[in-house]
Design a protein around this motif. Structure first.
Motif, mmCIF file in Angstrom:
data_model
loop_
_atom_site.group_PDB
_atom_site.id
_atom_site.type_symbol
_atom_site.label_atom_id
_atom_site.label_comp_id
_atom_site.label_asym_id
_atom_site.label_seq_id
_atom_site.Cartn_x
_atom_site.Cartn_y
_atom_site.Cartn_z
ATOM 1 N N ARG A 47 0.859 -1.179 0.000
ATOM 2 C CA ARG A 47 0.000 0.000 0.000
ATOM 3 C C ARG A 47 0.894 1.226 0.000
ATOM 4 O O ARG A 47 1.852 1.316 0.761
ATOM 5 C CB ARG A 47 -0.850 0.005 1.271
ATOM 6 N N ASP A 65 9.856 0.089 4.945
ATOM 7 C CA ASP A 65 8.997 0.318 3.793
ATOM 8 C C ASP A 65 9.759 0.036 2.511
ATOM 9 O O ASP A 65 10.959 0.235 2.429
ATOM 10 C CB ASP A 65 8.521 1.769 3.784
ATOM 11 N N ASN A 98 -2.350 5.580 -0.266
ATOM 12 C CA ASN A 98 -3.298 4.540 0.129
ATOM 13 C C ASN A 98 -3.739 3.649 -1.004
ATOM 14 O O ASN A 98 -4.674 2.872 -0.843
ATOM 15 C CB ASN A 98 -4.566 5.139 0.773
ATOM 16 N N ASP A 99 -3.095 3.746 -2.171
ATOM 17 C CA ASP A 99 -3.447 2.825 -3.243
ATOM 18 C C ASP A 99 -2.812 1.470 -2.990
ATOM 19 O O ASP A 99 -1.723 1.379 -2.429
ATOM 20 C CB ASP A 99 -2.914 3.348 -4.582
ATOM 21 N N ARG B 23 6.138 3.775 11.250
ATOM 22 C CA ARG B 23 6.795 4.402 10.106
ATOM 23 C C ARG B 23 8.289 4.470 10.378
ATOM 24 O O ARG B 23 8.780 5.439 10.911
ATOM 25 C CB ARG B 23 6.279 5.818 9.877
ATOM 26 N N SER B 24 8.982 3.392 10.032
ATOM 27 C CA SER B 24 10.383 3.376 10.421
ATOM 28 C C SER B 24 11.235 4.184 9.462
ATOM 29 O O SER B 24 12.347 4.549 9.768
ATOM 30 C CB SER B 24 10.878 1.939 10.442
ATOM 31 N N SER B 25 10.754 4.460 8.258
ATOM 32 C CA SER B 25 11.651 5.068 7.276
ATOM 33 C C SER B 25 11.704 6.578 7.409
ATOM 34 O O SER B 25 12.750 7.178 7.270
ATOM 35 C CB SER B 25 11.185 4.713 5.869
ATOM 36 N N ARG B 38 -1.954 13.626 7.496
ATOM 37 C CA ARG B 38 -2.428 12.281 7.195
ATOM 38 C C ARG B 38 -2.204 11.378 8.406
ATOM 39 O O ARG B 38 -3.035 10.584 8.766
ATOM 40 C CB ARG B 38 -1.705 11.741 5.971
ATOM 41 N N VAL B 45 -5.037 1.815 9.032
ATOM 42 C CA VAL B 45 -4.443 1.824 7.704
ATOM 43 C C VAL B 45 -5.424 2.461 6.728
ATOM 44 O O VAL B 45 -6.610 2.182 6.756
ATOM 45 C CB VAL B 45 -4.140 0.369 7.273
ATOM 46 N N GLY B 46 -4.926 3.303 5.848
ATOM 47 C CA GLY B 46 -5.820 3.977 4.918
ATOM 48 C C GLY B 46 -6.400 3.019 3.906
ATOM 49 O O GLY B 46 -5.974 1.887 3.766
ATOM 50 N N LEU B 47 -7.375 3.499 3.160
ATOM 51 C CA LEU B 47 -8.013 2.688 2.135
ATOM 52 C C LEU B 47 -7.881 3.381 0.804
ATOM 53 O O LEU B 47 -8.050 4.595 0.720
ATOM 54 C CB LEU B 47 -9.499 2.512 2.448
ATOM 55 N N SER B 48 -7.635 2.605 -0.241
ATOM 56 C CA SER B 48 -7.539 3.210 -1.560
ATOM 57 C C SER B 48 -8.941 3.480 -2.088
ATOM 58 O O SER B 48 -9.929 2.963 -1.580
ATOM 59 C CB SER B 48 -6.793 2.288 -2.511
#
Lengths: 265, 329
Positions: A47, A65, A98-99, B23-25, B38, B45-48
């Motif tokens: 995602r 990531d 979020n894609d 968010r480790s990066s 955001r 978790v977001g949704l597409s």
């Protein structure tokens, strides 16, 4: 002497609880609930969480990531050319935050994070479906990870990182058509997934959830088998997650494995 | 880097939540940038767009992502007596949502305004194990909203009128001693529909509550303060047939669904939580969400909630009976 082992008084002793594996002279212990260990060539589903200069950052079920470079992605007009600044500004038209994206692991970066590529036509944005998360060790590496189930008209993608996509079948076509698709998505009511396809999608998704809760390795055959068993036993789609069907599936699998052992002998 | 961020929590202004730890990066995004906005808006978790479209389509076609119909609940499991130190406790699981409720009773003095009534206070806390954003002060808003919603449904108005729990039954000596009930809710795992689960857990915890019997001896020497002897053996059970449950109807598009998962809740335009008791009477009403609702729609939702509540009562009762059966074994 590999991971999970240590040398004690000249003997190799396991430090972790798990399965002992041997590769030539290397002995290591693989834990049962191992974190996802990516390899080059793995098909994964991720995602998009961030758009950075010339790349997309994807979340996969991993400690870091993954990165999908703009140059590793086919451009909308299909021409092979150098990516210009305009392309960089239009990154959002290809993938947004979020894609859900399907890609292949190209390699590792120096800090251990993954480099992905999505050059072939069958990779790319996934729409019209649902994404499930299962423990990564339940998805073994096979020859095929994309499965187009014709009898259901459903795409089933088993990502090696534990993300499983169950969705409507998308005809692989030129990305130029994607723009039309975007507009269609906004004119909603007419373009909802047809109810029959949706039923199949829900059944397969529930079968996958059920199998992952039981701890069985996920393969296409097993998922289809479980979905078909639910249809033949007249189990309602949402009852698939209920106790009786769990027991029925577990018993079926035990019987199948028992038969297999019997045949081997 | 990440562990250092957590320590900064106390020095940062209260409206900046700690950055999500997975968010480790990325370094923590500067405040106000799209990334930090955001991070703050993400409850999960977001949704597409495609997934959101799929969820909306499912609700419109009466077949949700896990195969449920619009007015169907997830599987409900109940456990009682999980906290032995409390007077009553319960754990309720609806799908992936898990909440724990506990009831503690302590002797206290009734207020001067209501000398014949006991006191009840309800408080909800969201554990950081439920979601990364609940760490530190991130859960304050949600906890406050849930606490107020529950108080409104279970405790009635400021004067104590219309309370679901009969406060006069909590009195020991009128004007001098009464029971104070402290009802605490803890959200262990959050996958939507928290209010319903908490109300069900409180109802079951109250059914499981035992108030110790007290022997009061009025002693003239101790300034009129009665001596209260709390017995350890005998317990009084609460009568919880009057305690209502809360049904939350989430409106997505033109349809309502019951027992929404957090993905479905992200698509809602508004949600109405109705608290209904076993006689079918409405004890409380809360509306959440920014979209406006036509009054006729609200009436419709209330009647749908009343119908659904009958089914929920039977579900809850059978789950509770199953829990009791297990406890007796």
């Amino acid at each position: 002497r590999g991971h999970g082992t240590t040398d004690q008084d000249g003997e190799v002793v396991a430090t972790l609880c798990g399965v002992v594996e041997r590769v030539n002279k290397l002995v290591y212990v693989r834990t049962l609930r191992a974190r996802y260990k990516p390899e080059v060539g793995d098909i994964i589903v991720g995602r998009v969480i961030e758009i950075a200069p010339k790349r997309w950052r994807l979340e996969i079920n991993f400690s870091q990531d993954a990165v999908l470079m703009l140059s590793s992605m086919n451009l909308p007009d299909g021409i092979q050319r150098r990516r210009t600044a305009v392309d960089e500004l239009n990154m959002r038209s290809i993938f947004e935050e979020n894609d859900v994206v399907c890609a292949e692991v190209r390699g590792f970066q120096h800090d251990g994070s993954l480099h992905l590529q999505a050059r072939s036509q069958k990779y790319g944005k996934l729409q019209r479906g649902q994404l499930l998360t299962v423990p990564a060790y339940l998805v073994k590496r096979r020859k095929l990870h994309f499965h187009h189930l014709e009898q259901y008209d459903v795409d089933l993608i088993l990502g090696c990182n534990g993300f499983i996509w169950v969705g409507e079948h998308v005809v692989v076509r030129e990305i130029a058509d994607l723009k039309e698709d975007e507009q269609k998505l906004s004119a909603e009511a007419e373009t909802f997934t047809p109810i029959e396809t949706r039923r199949h999608i829900c059944r397969l998704a529930n079968a996958a959830r059920l199998l992952s809760a039981l701890g069985f390795t996920l393969t296409v055959e097993l998922i289809i088998q479980t979905a078909e068993a639910s249809v033949s036993s007249n189990v309602e789609i949402n009852d698939m997650l209920g106790a009786e069907f769990y027991v029925q599936t577990a018993e079926g699998e035990a019987k199948r494995r028992g038969d297999l052992l019997g045949k081997k002998r | 880097l990440i562990s250092g961020d957590l320590n900064l929590d106390s020095t940062l202004p209260s409206k900046l939540p700690p950055p999500p730890v997975f968010r480790s990066s990325a370094a923590p995004p500067p405040q106000g940038s799209p990334a930090s906005r955001r991070a703050r808006d993400d409850t999960m978790v977001g949704l597409s767009e495609g997934e959101k479209h799929f969820i909306r389509g499912g609700i419109a076609q009466d077949l949700r992502a896990d195969g449920r119909r619009r007015l169907q609940f997830r599987a409900l499991t109940v456990e009682t007596g999980i906290i032995p130190q409390a007077n009553g406790s319960a754990r309720v699981r609806m799908g992936a949502t898990e909440v724990i409720a506990s009831v503690k009773a302590e002797l206290g003095k009734p207020t001067i305004l209501h000398p014949d009534k006991g006191k009840v206070s309800i408080y909800v806390d969201c554990s950081p194990t439920a979601a990364p954003m609940f760490e530190g002060r991130g859960s304050e808003e949600l906890s406050a909203e849930l606490s107020v919603g529950l108080q409104r449904c279970l405790l009635g108005g400021k004067s104590g009128a219309g309370a679901a729990i009969d406060l006069s039954s909590l009195i020991v000596v009128e004007g001098k001693a009464c029971w104070d009930l402290y009802i605490d809710g803890l959200v262990v795992s959050s996958d939507g529909n928290l209010l319903d689960a908490l109300a069900a857990a409180i109802k079951v915890a109250l059914s499981d509550t035992g108030i110790p019997k007290v022997n009061v001896s009025l002693n003239n020497e101790t300034d009129g303060e009665p001596e209260v002897d709390i017995s350890d053996e005998e317990f009084l059970q609460f009568d919880t047939s009057g305690v209502p449950v809360i049904i939350t109807l989430t409106k997505v598009g033109k349809h309502y669904i019951v027992d929404a998962t957090s993905e479905e809740e992200s698509q809602m335009s508004s949600a109405v939580s109705v608290s209904v008791n076993s006689h079918g009477q409405i004890c409380g009403l809360t509306k959440r969400g920014g979209a406006g609702l036509d009054p006729s729609v609200i009436f419709d939702m209330i009647s749908v909630a009343k119908n659904v509540s009958q089914r929920f009562y039977t579900l809850l009762e059978s789950a509770f009976a199953a829990a009791e059966a297990v406890a007796d074994e």
